[in-house]
Scaffold this motif. Structure first.
Motif, short mmCIF file in Angstrom:
data_model
loop_
_atom_site.label_atom_id
_atom_site.label_comp_id
_atom_site.label_asym_id
_atom_site.label_seq_id
_atom_site.Cartn_x
_atom_site.Cartn_y
_atom_site.Cartn_z
N ASP A 40 0.80 -1.27 -0.06
CA ASP A 40 -0.09 0.02 -0.08
C ASP A 40 0.91 1.29 -0.08
O ASP A 40 0.60 2.19 -0.74
CB ASP A 40 -1.04 -0.09 1.28
N LEU A 41 1.85 1.35 0.80
CA LEU A 41 2.74 2.50 0.74
C LEU A 41 3.50 2.64 -0.40
O LEU A 41 3.58 3.75 -0.91
CB LEU A 41 3.95 2.29 1.95
N VAL A 42 3.82 1.51 -1.10
CA VAL A 42 4.70 1.60 -2.23
C VAL A 42 3.56 2.27 -3.41
O VAL A 42 3.89 3.17 -4.23
CB VAL A 42 5.20 0.30 -2.75
N GLU A 43 2.38 1.79 -3.36
CA GLU A 43 1.28 2.34 -4.25
C GLU A 43 1.08 3.92 -3.96
O GLU A 43 1.21 4.69 -4.79
CB GLU A 43 -0.08 1.63 -4.19
N LEU A 48 2.18 9.65 -5.18
CA LEU A 48 2.56 10.95 -4.82
C LEU A 48 3.57 11.26 -5.93
O LEU A 48 3.88 12.47 -6.38
CB LEU A 48 3.30 10.81 -3.43
N ASN A 49 4.63 10.61 -6.56
CA ASN A 49 5.53 10.86 -7.48
C ASN A 49 5.01 11.34 -8.75
O ASN A 49 5.41 12.39 -9.31
CB ASN A 49 6.30 9.67 -7.77
N THR A 50 3.58 10.93 -9.17
CA THR A 50 3.10 11.08 -10.07
C THR A 50 2.36 12.82 -9.92
O THR A 50 2.40 13.75 -10.81
CB THR A 50 1.67 10.42 -10.48
N GLU A 51 1.84 13.11 -8.71
CA GLU A 51 1.37 14.21 -8.43
C GLU A 51 2.45 15.19 -8.25
O GLU A 51 2.23 16.45 -8.89
CB GLU A 51 0.64 14.23 -7.12
N VAL A 52 3.55 15.07 -7.80
CA VAL A 52 4.50 16.12 -7.79
C VAL A 52 5.21 16.25 -9.21
O VAL A 52 5.50 17.55 -9.44
CB VAL A 52 6.07 15.35 -6.87
#
Length: 112
Positions: A40-43, A48-52
């Motif tokens: 879940d954390l990896v997902e 978050l990477n995509t949002e950043v």
């Protein structure tokens, strides 16, 4: 009597082995929960990477717009300065003209 002691010892050993098996099974359950949470954390980190990355693109666009508005502001201040200098020059010329010709203007007005 020796057989009872052996049976009791075997019973104790059997109980201990069953306890160990139960502990291992419980450990497997806990590991499964931990793995699920890590997944879940990896997902979430991926999201978050995509949002950043999206935010970085937006910030670059916003910076371009902000820089352009700053240029407009600087040009506007420059135009106001030039207008102020020109207005002051025209005002000064008008006052100089009036002072220089004041006596003639008053004579002309009195004679009328």
């Amino acid at each position: 009597m020796a057989q009872t002691s052996v049976e009791r010892t075997l019973g104790i050993l059997l109980a201990k082995v069953e306890g160990i098996e139960k502990s291992i099974a419980d450990g497997d359950k806990h590991r499964a929960v931990v793995h699920r949470r890590v997944d879940d954390l990896v997902e979430q980190v991926g999201e978050l990477n995509t949002e950043v990355a999206t935010m970085k693109a937006d910030v670059v666009d916003s910076k371009k717009i902000t820089d352009e508005v700053k240029q407009w502001k600087q040009r506007g201040i420059g135009a106001l300065f030039v207008s102020g200098v020109a207005g002051t020059a025209l005002g000064g010329a008008a006052v100089s003209f009036a002072v220089y010709w004041w006596d003639s203007i008053l004579r002309l007005l009195r004679s009328a």
